[in-house]
Motif scaffolding. Sequence first.
Motif, PDB file in Angstrom:
ATOM      1  N   GLY A  43     -46.673  33.838  11.800  1.00 54.20           N
ATOM      2  CA  GLY A  43     -45.899  34.190  10.621  1.00 54.20           C
ATOM      3  C   GLY A  43     -44.793  35.183  10.930  1.00 54.20           C
ATOM      4  N   ALA A  44     -44.112  35.591   9.883  1.00 56.93           N
ATOM      5  CA  ALA A  44     -42.941  36.447  10.011  1.00 56.93           C
ATOM      6  C   ALA A  44     -43.284  37.890   9.670  1.00 56.93           C
ATOM      7  CB  ALA A  44     -41.827  35.961   9.088  1.00 56.93           C
ATOM      8  N   THR A  45     -42.805  38.799  10.494  1.00 56.58           N
ATOM      9  CA  THR A  45     -42.955  40.217  10.195  1.00 56.58           C
ATOM     10  C   THR A  45     -41.924  40.627   9.149  1.00 56.58           C
ATOM     11  OG1 THR A  45     -41.410  40.888  11.927  1.00 56.58           O
ATOM     12  CG2 THR A  45     -43.730  40.639  12.557  1.00 56.58           C
TER      13      THR A  45
ATOM     14  N   PRO B  78     -52.558  28.491   3.609  1.00 59.42           N
ATOM     15  CA  PRO B  78     -51.898  29.809   3.490  1.00 59.42           C
ATOM     16  C   PRO B  78     -52.526  30.828   4.416  1.00 59.42           C
ATOM     17  CG  PRO B  78     -53.411  29.449   1.665  1.00 59.42           C
ATOM     18  CD  PRO B  78     -53.366  28.154   2.423  1.00 59.42           C
ATOM     19  N   PHE B  79     -51.707  31.772   4.853  1.00 60.77           N
ATOM     20  CA  PHE B  79     -52.237  32.923   5.560  1.00 60.77           C
ATOM     21  C   PHE B  79     -52.950  33.829   4.541  1.00 60.77           C
ATOM     22  CE2 PHE B  79     -48.469  32.462   8.671  1.00 60.77           C
ATOM     23  CZ  PHE B  79     -49.215  31.636   9.500  1.00 60.77           C
ATOM     24  N   PRO B  80     -53.954  34.591   4.980  1.00 54.83           N
ATOM     25  CA  PRO B  80     -54.606  35.535   4.057  1.00 54.83           C
ATOM     26  C   PRO B  80     -53.580  36.473   3.430  1.00 54.83           C
ATOM     27  CG  PRO B  80     -55.867  35.340   6.092  1.00 54.83           C
ATOM     28  CD  PRO B  80     -54.573  34.592   6.322  1.00 54.83           C
ATOM     29  N   GLY B  81     -53.661  36.607   2.106  1.00 53.07           N
ATOM     30  CA  GLY B  81     -52.708  37.452   1.395  1.00 53.07           C
ATOM     31  C   GLY B  81     -51.480  36.709   0.916  1.00 53.07           C
ATOM     32  N   PHE B  82     -51.479  35.373   1.038  1.00 56.77           N
ATOM     33  CA  PHE B  82     -50.328  34.553   0.636  1.00 56.77           C
ATOM     34  C   PHE B  82     -49.983  34.775  -0.841  1.00 56.77           C
ATOM     35  CE2 PHE B  82     -49.134  30.646  -1.628  1.00 56.77           C
ATOM     36  CZ  PHE B  82     -47.940  30.333  -1.014  1.00 56.77           C
ATOM     37  N   LYS B  83     -48.696  34.865  -1.110  1.00 54.70           N
ATOM     38  CA  LYS B  83     -48.193  34.940  -2.484  1.00 54.70           C
ATOM     39  C   LYS B  83     -47.057  33.937  -2.641  1.00 54.70           C
ATOM     40  CE  LYS B  83     -49.222  39.860  -3.142  1.00 54.70           C
ATOM     41  NZ  LYS B  83     -48.636  41.202  -3.436  1.00 54.70           N
ATOM     42  N   PRO B  84     -47.144  33.038  -3.620  1.00 62.83           N
ATOM     43  CA  PRO B  84     -46.046  32.083  -3.821  1.00 62.83           C
ATOM     44  C   PRO B  84     -44.748  32.809  -4.147  1.00 62.83           C
ATOM     45  CG  PRO B  84     -47.981  31.469  -5.113  1.00 62.83           C
ATOM     46  CD  PRO B  84     -48.217  32.862  -4.597  1.00 62.83           C
ATOM     47  N   MET B  85     -43.654  32.313  -3.627  1.00 65.34           N
ATOM     48  CA  MET B  85     -42.371  32.950  -3.917  1.00 65.34           C
ATOM     49  C   MET B  85     -41.987  32.654  -5.372  1.00 65.34           C
ATOM     50  SD  MET B  85     -39.647  30.570  -1.829  1.00 65.34           S
ATOM     51  CE  MET B  85     -40.569  29.573  -0.683  1.00 65.34           C
ATOM     52  N   PRO B  86     -41.515  33.642  -6.083  1.00 64.97           N
ATOM     53  CA  PRO B  86     -41.225  33.449  -7.515  1.00 64.97           C
ATOM     54  C   PRO B  86     -40.115  32.436  -7.766  1.00 64.97           C
ATOM     55  CG  PRO B  86     -40.427  35.588  -6.745  1.00 64.97           C
ATOM     56  CD  PRO B  86     -41.262  35.022  -5.646  1.00 64.97           C
TER      57      PRO B  86
ATOM     58  N   PHE C   8     -34.163  35.709   4.746  1.00 62.74           N
ATOM     59  CA  PHE C   8     -35.035  34.810   3.993  1.00 62.74           C
ATOM     60  C   PHE C   8     -36.042  34.162   4.923  1.00 62.74           C
ATOM     61  CE2 PHE C   8     -36.077  30.459   2.712  1.00 62.74           C
ATOM     62  CZ  PHE C   8     -36.734  30.722   1.526  1.00 62.74           C
ATOM     63  N   VAL C   9     -37.293  34.132   4.514  1.00 65.07           N
ATOM     64  CA  VAL C   9     -38.316  33.279   5.126  1.00 65.07           C
ATOM     65  C   VAL C   9     -39.111  32.666   3.978  1.00 65.07           C
ATOM     66  CG1 VAL C   9     -38.493  34.606   7.269  1.00 65.07           C
ATOM     67  CG2 VAL C   9     -40.004  35.157   5.352  1.00 65.07           C
ATOM     68  N   TRP C  10     -39.695  31.501   4.231  1.00 70.04           N
ATOM     69  CA  TRP C  10     -40.468  30.817   3.194  1.00 70.04           C
ATOM     70  C   TRP C  10     -41.797  31.523   2.978  1.00 70.04           C
ATOM     71  CZ3 TRP C  10     -37.999  27.190   0.426  1.00 70.04           C
ATOM     72  CH2 TRP C  10     -36.850  26.625   0.979  1.00 70.04           C
ATOM     73  N   ASP C  11     -42.377  31.336   1.794  1.00 69.77           N
ATOM     74  CA  ASP C  11     -43.595  32.071   1.447  1.00 69.77           C
ATOM     75  C   ASP C  11     -44.753  31.776   2.398  1.00 69.77           C
ATOM     76  OD1 ASP C  11     -44.069  29.481   0.563  1.00 69.77           O
ATOM     77  OD2 ASP C  11     -44.290  30.032  -1.546  1.00 69.77           O
ATOM     78  N   ASN C  12     -44.813  30.557   2.976  1.00 73.27           N
ATOM     79  CA  ASN C  12     -45.935  30.232   3.857  1.00 73.27           C
ATOM     80  C   ASN C  12     -45.839  30.927   5.219  1.00 73.27           C
ATOM     81  OD1 ASN C  12     -44.617  28.305   5.926  1.00 73.27           O
ATOM     82  ND2 ASN C  12     -44.033  27.384   3.976  1.00 73.27           N
ATOM     83  N   GLU C  13     -44.702  31.583   5.488  1.00 73.93           N
ATOM     84  CA  GLU C  13     -44.560  32.361   6.724  1.00 73.93           C
ATOM     85  C   GLU C  13     -45.107  33.776   6.573  1.00 73.93           C
ATOM     86  OE1 GLU C  13     -40.615  31.815   8.720  1.00 73.93           O
ATOM     87  OE2 GLU C  13     -40.164  30.591   6.953  1.00 73.93           O
ATOM     88  N   PHE C  14     -45.514  34.124   5.344  1.00 65.83           N
ATOM     89  CA  PHE C  14     -45.973  35.474   5.024  1.00 65.83           C
ATOM     90  C   PHE C  14     -47.422  35.475   4.552  1.00 65.83           C
ATOM     91  CE2 PHE C  14     -41.902  38.002   4.015  1.00 65.83           C
ATOM     92  CZ  PHE C  14     -42.094  38.820   5.098  1.00 65.83           C
ATOM     93  N   PRO C  15     -48.127  36.588   4.669  1.00 61.68           N
ATOM     94  CA  PRO C  15     -47.806  37.719   5.552  1.00 61.68           C
ATOM     95  C   PRO C  15     -48.227  37.406   6.979  1.00 61.68           C
ATOM     96  CG  PRO C  15     -49.832  38.171   4.375  1.00 61.68           C
ATOM     97  CD  PRO C  15     -49.353  36.833   3.873  1.00 61.68           C
ATOM     98  N   HIS C  16     -47.618  38.037   7.930  1.00 67.10           N
ATOM     99  CA  HIS C  16     -47.962  37.745   9.315  1.00 67.10           C
ATOM    100  C   HIS C  16     -49.388  38.216   9.610  1.00 67.10           C
ATOM    101  CE1 HIS C  16     -46.939  42.022   9.910  1.00 67.10           C
ATOM    102  NE2 HIS C  16     -47.642  41.939  11.035  1.00 67.10           N
TER     103      HIS C  16
END
Length: 852
Positions: free
Chosen positions: A593-595, A790-798, A604-612
């Motif tokens: 994922g993305a830091t 999803p990575f743990p802690g995933f939040k959909p982008m609004p 910009f990164v997509w929501d599925n790249e977060f949180p690392h």
Amino acid sequence: LPPPHLPHTPRTSRDVGLPQTMLRQMTKLKHHQYPRPLASRWMALTRQRRLASTGGPSREEEKNDILQGLGRRPVPEISARWLYDDYGSDLFERITKTEEYYLTRKEIELLEAESASMACFLDEKSNPDPEVRRVIVELGAGSGRKTALLLDSVKAISPKHQVNYVPIDVSEAALEDNARKYNLAGKGFKVTPFVNTYQDCLDEVSRIPGRKTFLFLGSSLGNYNDEECVQLMKLVCDNMGPRDRLLVGVDTPHGAHKSAETIEAAYNDKEGITAEFTLNALRHVNKAAGLDFQPEKFRHIARYDESKESILTWVESLEDQEICLKEGNKPVLHMQKADRIFMEQSRKFSIRTMNNIGTQAGLMVTRSWATDDDCHMMVEYQKDLIKDATKISDWIFHSLVERGIRGEGLLIKPIHLRHPFIFYKGHISAFYSDKALPAEAEIPGFESTEGKGRVKELADIFERGLDPEIGSEEGKCHRHSPEQAEWPPVKEIEAFDKGTRSAFRSHVQKVSGWNRLALLALEHEHMHQETLMYMAANADELQRSPIRKLCMQTDEKNAPAHTRSMAPPTALSTHNSKGQVAEVTGAHDVVLGATEMVERETGFVWDNEFPHQLVNVDSFAASTLPVTNSEFLRFVLDGGYRNPSLWGEYADMIDGSSKIEEKADQPASWLMNPEKPGEFQVRTLLDGPQDMSVAGNWPAVVSLAEAQAYCLWLGNGARIMTEPEYHLIFHQETLQGNSTVYDEAKSKCNSNWKYAGVVPVGSMNDATKVYGISDLVGNGWEWTATPFEPFPGFKPMPEYSEYSADFFGGQHFVMKGGSPFTECQLQRLSFRNWFQARYRYVWGKFRVCWDQ
């Protein structure tokens, strides 16, 4: 024990001498009617310094160069490079301090007034992020106090972090002098000098982490001719990231704010320093070419041409005279009184001219600043990404689809699991309108009340595409736009597309910059361009009538700038000495994922790249090259598509029991040869089906289900790579000091429209340094066996909450890297593409891995 080698048709990973990029013909600005020097002053100085440091051409070559210029007609020329020797350089420094030479003073005046505003990017406005790593790249050794003013303002934004100052110059002495003079390291700056030419080092500079501001100060652009202006700025543009920028300081032309006399006086100072500077070039060529110029028999002439908005400089003969070679007294140039030799030009720029130059270089003006009296201007450019995206989409829809697929054209549906082409033309525009533009934005051509209502209707029609679950009985699908019994007229969709793009570009250029929403919408278009390309590759009409014969020769100007034809086949020979298998050392925590820093700097990164997250990965072994068509052919001929035991839960793909997909008995990218029963061909976009003798060492483009069946057939524990293992390869490269290996592979690999399809495996010289693994980043998306979750802690982008969330659940699997048609902006290590394991049409490849 290491895993066994793949049974394979031997192949090579050597560089095969790929064809050069097919560039669009560059439209030149209107050239000055006056003769111009062999090189501009700035380029001449750069060349002179470089020659001094590298040895340069022989004395005879320099002599011939000078004689060639003096032989030009109707006006002889002396290259501006000969203005500079040690004495000439000292004279130029004195010129900048004369009373008449206002250029330096005005640039300092502008920077003192506006450097705080210039320090921020447009998308930051008045709220810059102090945590972003900032890089200032200056083309030239440094402009003294001017550069320091801007650097100090940038440092004020990030007081806790070093600002990386990267001066580029061919003169090491000039760089060292500036380092001593301004003591930037002592002020909290990191100084990373490059002793090199721009052409030779900007690629490396582009990989320095952080948001970059490229500087070109000192009105130096004025010494470039039209071609050189575009070439320089295009060189910078090609090495800019999506959110980087270029700041250019220029002198403005005459007008109410500044008379032609004022401009002319700056090049005719009353102390005569500029005249001495020009005449000194005659002494310089005397030494270099053995000539007998007598400077006292000439005078310096500098005149401002209002129609050309340029200072033109000559030396004029004061009497009839003969210029000869000292050796043998051989005549070279006969001059009558008042005859002239052209020396250089110094151009002035309006904002309109700067817009025109930027447009040709792939840039757009986003902001400009000027002194109160408009004498000097600073222009900010960013990449014109929307223009590039529009050019590619237009080529796909018009040249590839409408002209290539005759008859139904945009209405054709090559893949029954997707909408027809026409949907995507409207969908891309609808996404820009819905996601990237403010609600009050007006779409040109739809400004009326009725037009605004129609925009809403079109946005609803084209809101969302199809991705049915292939394995489900009923073809369950997420919410999507319904199929239309009759799609809106093509002309209306084109007007909607044109208007939306115009509104979006204007919004980015004048208001938002490349902020989060703008980049979201742009990446969305890039992803659908890939969709369109694999749809086109599966259109049988294109295989029967290769598009190259239909449009590439007659409509080449509309082709994407970096499109090339398919690569030639490589010789099928033994792989490199490292062998076919690399053993990747594990037991390390790798980042998936993305830091936060990646998001800050990319914007910009997509929501599925977060949180690392950190994941511990065990050692494994991997084939250094993807599986080729030749290798996969053995699986096909051995009955791989007739053996249900190899297919597990995907067995209905080959037994014909699936209700929503056709029975598979070969890769979707293959066709049976109609002239040679029993032999296969491989689809291409431009050249029609190709025999295995050509396509045998291309990567096999297959689904994950097909790739896994191949691994089971291969035996010996063969399997597909996982997403963490993909990251482990680059993590290990970083541990070995190859921190930029991913970016280097990205610049070399087959992606970003270099080729119109896949190329022979290992042919792009993009292998990782430690393990020698090729084609990881391009030449087809790399299938992984990791479900898209999803990575743990995933939040959909609004802004687009359903983008990822609708596709979790185990049907889709992660793909890494990129295809031949993946824009470089999508090729970040954290990016996660995904498709269903059964989906056979995407540009997906695989390599075989084993546990250790």
